[in-house]
Design a protein around this motif. Sequence first.
Motif, PDB file in Angstrom:
ATOM      1  N   SER A  46       0.814  -1.212   0.000  1.00 46.42           N
ATOM      2  CA  SER A  46       0.000   0.000   0.000  1.00 46.42           C
ATOM      3  C   SER A  46       0.850   1.265   0.000  1.00 46.42           C
ATOM      4  O   SER A  46       0.334   2.351  -0.281  1.00 46.42           O
ATOM      5  N   THR A  47       2.151   1.136   0.299  1.00 47.82           N
ATOM      6  CA  THR A  47       2.993   2.327   0.279  1.00 47.82           C
ATOM      7  C   THR A  47       4.262   2.079  -0.524  1.00 47.82           C
ATOM      8  O   THR A  47       4.735   0.937  -0.646  1.00 47.82           O
ATOM      9  N   ALA A  48       4.802   3.168  -1.039  1.00 48.50           N
ATOM     10  CA  ALA A  48       6.048   3.079  -1.794  1.00 48.50           C
ATOM     11  C   ALA A  48       7.197   2.639  -0.890  1.00 48.50           C
ATOM     12  O   ALA A  48       8.066   1.878  -1.298  1.00 48.50           O
ATOM     13  N   ALA A  49       7.173   3.111   0.343  1.00 41.19           N
ATOM     14  CA  ALA A  49       8.234   2.738   1.280  1.00 41.19           C
ATOM     15  C   ALA A  49       8.230   1.235   1.529  1.00 41.19           C
ATOM     16  O   ALA A  49       9.285   0.600   1.557  1.00 41.19           O
ATOM     17  N   ASP A  50       7.053   0.675   1.716  1.00 42.07           N
ATOM     18  CA  ASP A  50       6.957  -0.767   1.951  1.00 42.07           C
ATOM     19  C   ASP A  50       7.503  -1.556   0.770  1.00 42.07           C
ATOM     20  O   ASP A  50       8.214  -2.544   0.938  1.00 42.07           O
ATOM     21  N   LEU A  51       7.154  -1.130  -0.424  1.00 45.65           N
ATOM     22  CA  LEU A  51       7.613  -1.840  -1.621  1.00 45.65           C
ATOM     23  C   LEU A  51       9.120  -1.725  -1.776  1.00 45.65           C
ATOM     24  O   LEU A  51       9.830  -2.721  -1.924  1.00 45.65           O
ATOM     25  N   LEU A  52       9.619  -0.508  -1.735  1.00 44.22           N
ATOM     26  CA  LEU A  52      11.023  -0.280  -2.073  1.00 44.22           C
ATOM     27  C   LEU A  52      11.973  -0.773  -0.992  1.00 44.22           C
ATOM     28  O   LEU A  52      13.112  -1.148  -1.296  1.00 44.22           O
ATOM     29  N   SER A  53      11.555  -0.764   0.248  1.00 38.07           N
ATOM     30  CA  SER A  53      12.445  -1.193   1.327  1.00 38.07           C
ATOM     31  C   SER A  53      12.342  -2.689   1.597  1.00 38.07           C
ATOM     32  O   SER A  53      13.120  -3.228   2.388  1.00 38.07           O
ATOM     33  N   ASN A  54      11.415  -3.343   0.929  1.00 39.11           N
ATOM     34  CA  ASN A  54      11.227  -4.778   1.156  1.00 39.11           C
ATOM     35  C   ASN A  54      12.415  -5.559   0.587  1.00 39.11           C
ATOM     36  O   ASN A  54      12.708  -5.481  -0.598  1.00 39.11           O
ATOM     37  N   PRO A  55      13.092  -6.334   1.412  1.00 41.48           N
ATOM     38  CA  PRO A  55      14.236  -7.100   0.909  1.00 41.48           C
ATOM     39  C   PRO A  55      13.853  -8.065  -0.219  1.00 41.48           C
ATOM     40  O   PRO A  55      14.705  -8.473  -1.000  1.00 41.48           O
ATOM     41  N   ALA A  56      12.577  -8.418  -0.287  1.00 44.79           N
ATOM     42  CA  ALA A  56      12.137  -9.390  -1.293  1.00 44.79           C
ATOM     43  C   ALA A  56      11.710  -8.731  -2.603  1.00 44.79           C
ATOM     44  O   ALA A  56      11.207  -9.418  -3.496  1.00 44.79           O
ATOM     45  N   ILE A  57      11.914  -7.447  -2.739  1.00 44.03           N
ATOM     46  CA  ILE A  57      11.516  -6.774  -3.988  1.00 44.03           C
ATOM     47  C   ILE A  57      12.244  -7.442  -5.159  1.00 44.03           C
ATOM     48  O   ILE A  57      13.441  -7.747  -5.080  1.00 44.03           O
ATOM     49  N   THR A  58      11.507  -7.680  -6.232  1.00 45.48           N
ATOM     50  CA  THR A  58      12.124  -8.332  -7.386  1.00 45.48           C
ATOM     51  C   THR A  58      12.837  -7.291  -8.245  1.00 45.48           C
ATOM     52  O   THR A  58      12.540  -6.101  -8.185  1.00 45.48           O
ATOM     53  N   LEU A  59      13.736  -7.776  -9.074  1.00 46.37           N
ATOM     54  CA  LEU A  59      14.469  -6.862  -9.945  1.00 46.37           C
ATOM     55  C   LEU A  59      13.517  -6.202 -10.942  1.00 46.37           C
ATOM     56  O   LEU A  59      13.663  -5.022 -11.284  1.00 46.37           O
ATOM     57  N   GLU A  60      12.526  -6.952 -11.374  1.00 45.75           N
ATOM     58  CA  GLU A  60      11.539  -6.397 -12.306  1.00 45.75           C
ATOM     59  C   GLU A  60      10.769  -5.258 -11.639  1.00 45.75           C
ATOM     60  O   GLU A  60      10.522  -4.218 -12.256  1.00 45.75           O
TER      61      GLU A  60
END
Lengths: 169, 246
Positions: A46-60
């Motif tokens: 729900s937030t950009a911070a959650d997405l971008l700081s998530n260690p599991a973010i994919t390269l895509e």
Amino acid sequence: MSTFHHSESSPQPMMADALRAALDSLQDPAMASADWLAHDIDPGYSTAADLLSNPAITLEQVRQAKTVFKTMRIVGEKSADRRVGGRMYAAAIAAGMVRHEERVSKQSNAALRRGFQALLDDRKMPQSLRDLAGMALCKLNGQPVGRNGASRPQPQAPRLEPGVPVELE
Amino acid sequence: MVSSADAGSSHTNWSLIFDAARGEAIPASSALEKLARRYWPAIYAFIRKSGRDVHEAADLTQGFVCDVMITRNIFTHADPARGRFRSLLLSSLQNYLKERHRHAARQKRAPVTRSFRLEDSDIAAAEIAGGDTPEQAFATQWNATLIRAVLQKVQSDCRGAGLEAHWAVFEARVVGPMLTGEPRVSYAKLVERLELDDAGQAANMMVTVKRRFVHALVQEVGRTVDDPLQVEEEIREMLRDLEQRA
């Protein structure tokens, strides 16, 4: 305009999203816009911070985020939008470096350092993204990133002064 | 920047209400008909969820609109200081149903005026899923009515401002899934279809319209409260009502 979709799935979550979007925008329109872009990439966040700081973010996802926030920093309606867009753009590049050892930007080291430092120093930005910027700076400077992912300053070797005993740890 | 202050004048619906109450400037039936046409789905949803079948619910809805909204004119009690029209309507409806239940055998109804009559197609459109309680059904339908009206306005505004492509992106990514449950159209397809530069441009076009949507929603809510500073709280309350589970 057709009525709301009402099969087994209730329309309430979607209407609730609309109301939450209104509330978020009342609080901080620029950050709300960034959050909508992140949510659009992955509705699980729900937030950009959650997405971008998530260690599991994919390269895509990193590449998608970089693309949308690069545009936001240019076309954002207000200066606040462009500022937040710039910070999120830096955060996306940082995420690529920290999580995937990938450089998703062609910008020079100097430009990246400026971007990461600006994010690190911006107290209006979520702490998780500022930490991410710190980690990215360490990467860029060839410094180790801490075991828990946090950036740690490189310990400095004691200066040797003639005649002065050196305290050894 | 969208803020509570941007809720704009709260007078539009309140002025309509008071004109209706006084029967002045605007003929009462016309003003009240407008209000009834706007909010009857929420009234109907409440009554349906209280256990009435389709026909009885339709009958009671028409009865409430005619008996209470028009004949008894509850809006003489619509005091701006009390703030919120939505809560006034809900409490009046609850009282009406209790009254009808108590005096079912003796209650006389005012004849249904021609200005307000529910057609079968209207009723079918108002049958909406969601809501474990009458209050939640009311909230769901109220929000649906509100959001539908806002979407129509934003679509019209986009067309007027030459933002058809922006609306197309917003419709494909947000409105379509919301209204029909269809999957979101990919940005790759939208870029090709609308001849855009890239996904970044498309995504930001979506945000541009979403901002307009939010702004219009805040303005619309602002028309149902007295003080623009109440808008945020009203939206929070609407969200709480929507998320409440019996």
